[in-house]
Design a protein around this motif. Structure first.
Motif, PDB file in Angstrom:
ATOM      1  N   LEU A  11      20.529  -1.559  13.554  1.00 47.17           N
ATOM      2  CA  LEU A  11      19.847  -1.883  14.810  1.00 47.17           C
ATOM      3  C   LEU A  11      20.563  -1.107  15.899  1.00 47.17           C
ATOM      4  O   LEU A  11      21.755  -1.335  16.154  1.00 47.17           O
ATOM      5  CB  LEU A  11      19.904  -3.389  15.055  1.00 47.17           C
ATOM      6  N   GLY A  12      19.849  -0.163  16.520  1.00 45.38           N
ATOM      7  CA  GLY A  12      20.534   0.834  17.334  1.00 45.38           C
ATOM      8  C   GLY A  12      20.175   0.825  18.805  1.00 45.38           C
ATOM      9  O   GLY A  12      19.811  -0.194  19.383  1.00 45.38           O
ATOM     10  N   GLY A  13      20.300   2.018  19.393  1.00 39.54           N
ATOM     11  CA  GLY A  13      20.065   2.173  20.824  1.00 39.54           C
ATOM     12  C   GLY A  13      21.356   2.454  21.582  1.00 39.54           C
ATOM     13  O   GLY A  13      21.350   2.526  22.808  1.00 39.54           O
ATOM     14  N   SER A  35      16.783   1.430  13.789  1.00 40.91           N
ATOM     15  CA  SER A  35      15.700   0.816  14.547  1.00 40.91           C
ATOM     16  C   SER A  35      16.011   0.859  16.036  1.00 40.91           C
ATOM     17  O   SER A  35      17.120   0.509  16.460  1.00 40.91           O
ATOM     18  CB  SER A  35      15.518  -0.640  14.110  1.00 40.91           C
ATOM     19  N   LEU A  36      15.038   1.293  16.830  1.00 40.68           N
ATOM     20  CA  LEU A  36      15.174   1.313  18.295  1.00 40.68           C
ATOM     21  C   LEU A  36      14.158   0.343  18.892  1.00 40.68           C
ATOM     22  O   LEU A  36      13.041   0.213  18.375  1.00 40.68           O
ATOM     23  CB  LEU A  36      14.890   2.721  18.840  1.00 40.68           C
ATOM     24  N   ARG A  51      12.764   3.872  12.923  1.00 39.72           N
ATOM     25  CA  ARG A  51      11.557   3.118  13.271  1.00 39.72           C
ATOM     26  C   ARG A  51      11.727   2.637  14.709  1.00 39.72           C
ATOM     27  O   ARG A  51      12.863   2.464  15.175  1.00 39.72           O
ATOM     28  CB  ARG A  51      11.316   1.953  12.309  1.00 39.72           C
ATOM     29  N   GLY A  57      10.120 -11.212  16.283  1.00 39.70           N
ATOM     30  CA  GLY A  57      10.984 -12.381  16.137  1.00 39.70           C
ATOM     31  C   GLY A  57      11.701 -12.430  14.799  1.00 39.70           C
ATOM     32  O   GLY A  57      11.672 -11.472  14.025  1.00 39.70           O
ATOM     33  N   PHE A  80      24.508  -6.301  25.557  1.00 37.85           N
ATOM     34  CA  PHE A  80      23.678  -7.288  26.255  1.00 37.85           C
ATOM     35  C   PHE A  80      22.371  -7.591  25.524  1.00 37.85           C
ATOM     36  O   PHE A  80      21.555  -8.364  26.027  1.00 37.85           O
ATOM     37  CB  PHE A  80      23.419  -6.842  27.700  1.00 37.85           C
ATOM     38  N   THR A  83      19.499 -11.330  22.283  1.00 41.05           N
ATOM     39  CA  THR A  83      18.388 -11.894  21.493  1.00 41.05           C
ATOM     40  C   THR A  83      18.280 -11.172  20.157  1.00 41.05           C
ATOM     41  O   THR A  83      18.159 -11.804  19.100  1.00 41.05           O
ATOM     42  CB  THR A  83      17.058 -11.749  22.274  1.00 41.05           C
ATOM     43  N   GLY A 140      20.610  -1.589  34.627  1.00 41.23           N
ATOM     44  CA  GLY A 140      19.412  -1.282  33.849  1.00 41.23           C
ATOM     45  C   GLY A 140      18.184  -1.739  34.625  1.00 41.23           C
ATOM     46  O   GLY A 140      18.289  -2.243  35.741  1.00 41.23           O
ATOM     47  N   GLN A 142      15.624  -3.849  33.364  1.00 44.66           N
ATOM     48  CA  GLN A 142      14.893  -5.028  32.898  1.00 44.66           C
ATOM     49  C   GLN A 142      15.133  -6.278  33.734  1.00 44.66           C
ATOM     50  O   GLN A 142      14.274  -7.144  33.788  1.00 44.66           O
ATOM     51  CB  GLN A 142      15.253  -5.331  31.443  1.00 44.66           C
ATOM     52  N   LYS A 200      26.849  -4.635  34.488  1.00 44.42           N
ATOM     53  CA  LYS A 200      27.098  -5.457  33.298  1.00 44.42           C
ATOM     54  C   LYS A 200      28.349  -4.932  32.616  1.00 44.42           C
ATOM     55  O   LYS A 200      28.599  -3.727  32.658  1.00 44.42           O
ATOM     56  CB  LYS A 200      25.927  -5.315  32.331  1.00 44.42           C
TER      57      LYS A 200
HETATM   58  P1  NAP Z   1      17.187  -8.137  23.551  1.00 42.18           P
HETATM   59  O1  NAP Z   1      16.870  -8.874  24.796  1.00 42.18           O
HETATM   60  O2  NAP Z   1      18.275  -8.634  22.708  1.00 42.18           O
HETATM   61  O3  NAP Z   1      15.898  -7.978  22.638  1.00 42.18           O
HETATM   62  C1  NAP Z   1      14.594  -8.386  23.005  1.00 42.18           C
HETATM   63  C2  NAP Z   1      13.662  -7.985  21.892  1.00 42.18           C
HETATM   64  O4  NAP Z   1      13.562  -6.556  21.825  1.00 42.18           O
HETATM   65  C3  NAP Z   1      14.125  -8.390  20.498  1.00 42.18           C
HETATM   66  O5  NAP Z   1      13.832  -9.756  20.238  1.00 42.18           O
HETATM   67  C4  NAP Z   1      13.346  -7.415  19.645  1.00 42.18           C
HETATM   68  O6  NAP Z   1      11.967  -7.766  19.583  1.00 42.18           O
HETATM   69  C5  NAP Z   1      13.418  -6.144  20.471  1.00 42.18           C
HETATM   70  N1  NAP Z   1      14.560  -5.303  20.126  1.00 42.18           N
HETATM   71  C6  NAP Z   1      15.767  -5.199  20.745  1.00 42.18           C
HETATM   72  N2  NAP Z   1      16.532  -4.290  20.160  1.00 42.18           N
HETATM   73  C7  NAP Z   1      15.813  -3.792  19.127  1.00 42.18           C
HETATM   74  C8  NAP Z   1      16.045  -2.788  18.141  1.00 42.18           C
HETATM   75  N3  NAP Z   1      17.209  -2.090  18.096  1.00 42.18           N
HETATM   76  N4  NAP Z   1      15.052  -2.540  17.225  1.00 42.18           N
HETATM   77  C9  NAP Z   1      13.884  -3.226  17.272  1.00 42.18           C
HETATM   78  N5  NAP Z   1      13.598  -4.172  18.188  1.00 42.18           N
HETATM   79  C10 NAP Z   1      14.543  -4.446  19.104  1.00 42.18           C
HETATM   80  O7  NAP Z   1      17.514  -6.600  23.859  1.00 42.18           O
HETATM   81  P2  NAP Z   1      16.912  -5.538  24.910  1.00 42.18           P
HETATM   82  O8  NAP Z   1      15.599  -6.049  25.433  1.00 42.18           O
HETATM   83  O9  NAP Z   1      16.959  -4.219  24.271  1.00 42.18           O
HETATM   84  O10 NAP Z   1      17.961  -5.520  26.054  1.00 42.18           O
HETATM   85  C11 NAP Z   1      18.703  -6.616  26.567  1.00 42.18           C
HETATM   86  C12 NAP Z   1      19.617  -6.171  27.686  1.00 42.18           C
HETATM   87  O11 NAP Z   1      20.514  -5.147  27.251  1.00 42.18           O
HETATM   88  C13 NAP Z   1      18.854  -5.634  28.870  1.00 42.18           C
HETATM   89  O12 NAP Z   1      19.326  -6.268  29.999  1.00 42.18           O
HETATM   90  C14 NAP Z   1      19.172  -4.155  28.903  1.00 42.18           C
HETATM   91  O13 NAP Z   1      19.351  -3.701  30.205  1.00 42.18           O
HETATM   92  C15 NAP Z   1      20.443  -4.041  28.115  1.00 42.18           C
HETATM   93  N6  NAP Z   1      20.406  -2.794  27.366  1.00 42.18           N
HETATM   94  C16 NAP Z   1      21.033  -1.708  27.868  1.00 42.18           C
HETATM   95  C17 NAP Z   1      21.021  -0.531  27.172  1.00 42.18           C
HETATM   96  C18 NAP Z   1      21.749   0.640  27.694  1.00 42.18           C
HETATM   97  O14 NAP Z   1      21.830   1.652  27.032  1.00 42.18           O
HETATM   98  N7  NAP Z   1      22.338   0.572  28.871  1.00 42.18           N
HETATM   99  C19 NAP Z   1      20.360  -0.411  25.965  1.00 42.18           C
HETATM  100  C20 NAP Z   1      19.720  -1.525  25.468  1.00 42.18           C
HETATM  101  C21 NAP Z   1      19.764  -2.710  26.186  1.00 42.18           C
HETATM  102  P3  NAP Z   1      11.341  -8.659  18.401  1.00 42.18           P
HETATM  103  O15 NAP Z   1      11.764 -10.061  18.672  1.00 42.18           O
HETATM  104  O16 NAP Z   1       9.877  -8.413  18.528  1.00 42.18           O
HETATM  105  O17 NAP Z   1      11.908  -8.139  17.104  1.00 42.18           O
END
Ligand code: NAP
Length: 254
Positions: A11-13, A35-36, A51, A57, A80, A83, A140, A142, A200
């Motif tokens: 699980l990436g990004g 996965s992104l 992917r 969920g 962060f 979820t 960010g 969001q 953050k």
């Molecule tokens: P999250 O709130 O933990 O995830 C929300 C939903 O997004 C998950 O339930 C999932 O959907 C989907 N998801 C998240 N990461 C995924 C992945 N790697 N592959 C597939 N689906 C994924 O995470 P978020 O929405 O990504 O971000 C939460 C916080 O982290 C935000 O405030 C954001 O600003 C910060 N963030 C920062 C960076 C950065 O590089 N600065 C990167 C990412 C996040 P499903 O429930 O449908 O599976």
């Protein structure tokens, strides 16, 4: 006879996830899919299979893991992404799959720093009210909506892609992706006459220059703490440590 292969979902990004994907795709005995979330319009893609998009969920993830014969999960999402980490932990537990969480260390305060630690974005919005008229938001895109009700301050909002939520009425939007240099950050704080910075506790070097700049300019920093990882989570701090964990799994599958 073929040697057994351990199929791994990363699980990436994050930079750590890309680093791990690059190293792990070159290893014998490991098959990787990354996965992104699909939040960023032009993501930096990891090596190997990828992917994109949510799974739907815990149940959707559980089905995806089963349907793709995944043997192990590495949660290398952003610190962060609480979820996603919780969903991954729950789905892996139901299927009895090993799961590892990769979390880079958080940032550390220097003696010259003035940090105000808060638990979440809502608390950060409460805290900036007393910190001057010109606030720099680097959280960010969001969650900037948490600041939308603040009508008496001016905000500089920096994010990779434009926010889609409500924004504070008096603001400037700066679209940019790190890494940033300390000199440029000092210039930005000075030119925009910033009174306080909100960030953050993401950790890492890609975006830490703003903290050195705030220190140099003697500007307070509102530091939002990370959400906790699930109880009992196995945690490492680097891609190298995660690769070692995967090697042990691959060896035990022989
Ligand atoms: P999250 O709130 O933990 O995830 C929300 C939903 O997004 C998950 O339930 C999932 O959907 C989907 N998801 C998240 N990461 C995924 C992945 N790697 N592959 C597939 N689906 C994924 O995470 P978020 O929405 O990504 O971000 C939460 C916080 O982290 C935000 O405030 C954001 O600003 C910060 N963030 C920062 C960076 C950065 O590089 N600065 C990167 C990412 C996040 P499903 O429930 O449908 O599976």
């Amino acid at each position: 006879m073929h040697s057994p292969v351990v199929r791994v979902l990363i699980l990436g990004g994050t930079r750590e996830a890309r680093d791990l994907a690059e190293r792990a795709t070159a290893e014998h005995g490991l098959e990787i899919v990354s996965s992104l979330a699909g939040r960023v319009r032009e993501p930096v893609l990891p090596a190997g299979a990828v992917r994109v998009g949510g799974f739907g969920g815990v149940d959707g993830l559980r089905e995806w893991l089963g349907g793709n014969d995944i043997d192990a999960v590495v949660d290398a999402t952003h610190p962060f992404a609480g979820t996603m980490s919780a969903h991954a932990s729950a789905a892996a537990s139901v299927l009895g799959l090993p799961i590892l969480h990769v979390r880079r260390p958080g940032w550390r305060e220097d003696s010259d720093d003035r940090w105000l630690r808060v638990p979440d974005t809502a608390a950060a919005a409460d805290t900036v009210v007393g910190l001057g008229n010109r606030i720099f938001l680097t959280i960010g895109r969001q969650e900037v909506g948490a600041f939308a009700a603040l009508t008496t301050q001016w905000f500089l909002i920096r994010s990779i892609d434009p926010p889609t939520t409500a924004l504070p009425p008096d603001h400037e939007l700066l679209l940019a992706r790190g890494p940033f240099a300390v000199d440029d950050e000092v210039r930005l704080l000075t030119e925009r006459r910033i009174d306080a910075l909100v960030t953050k506790d993401s950790g890492g070097e890609l975006t830490s220059a703003k903290l050195a700049a705030a220190r140099a300019c003697r500007i307070p920093v509102v530091m939002i703490d990370r959400p906790p990882l699930p109880a009992g989570a196995i945690i490492v701090e680097s891609a190298a440590a995660a690769l070692n964990w995967l090697r042990v799994l691959a060896d035990s599958a022989l």
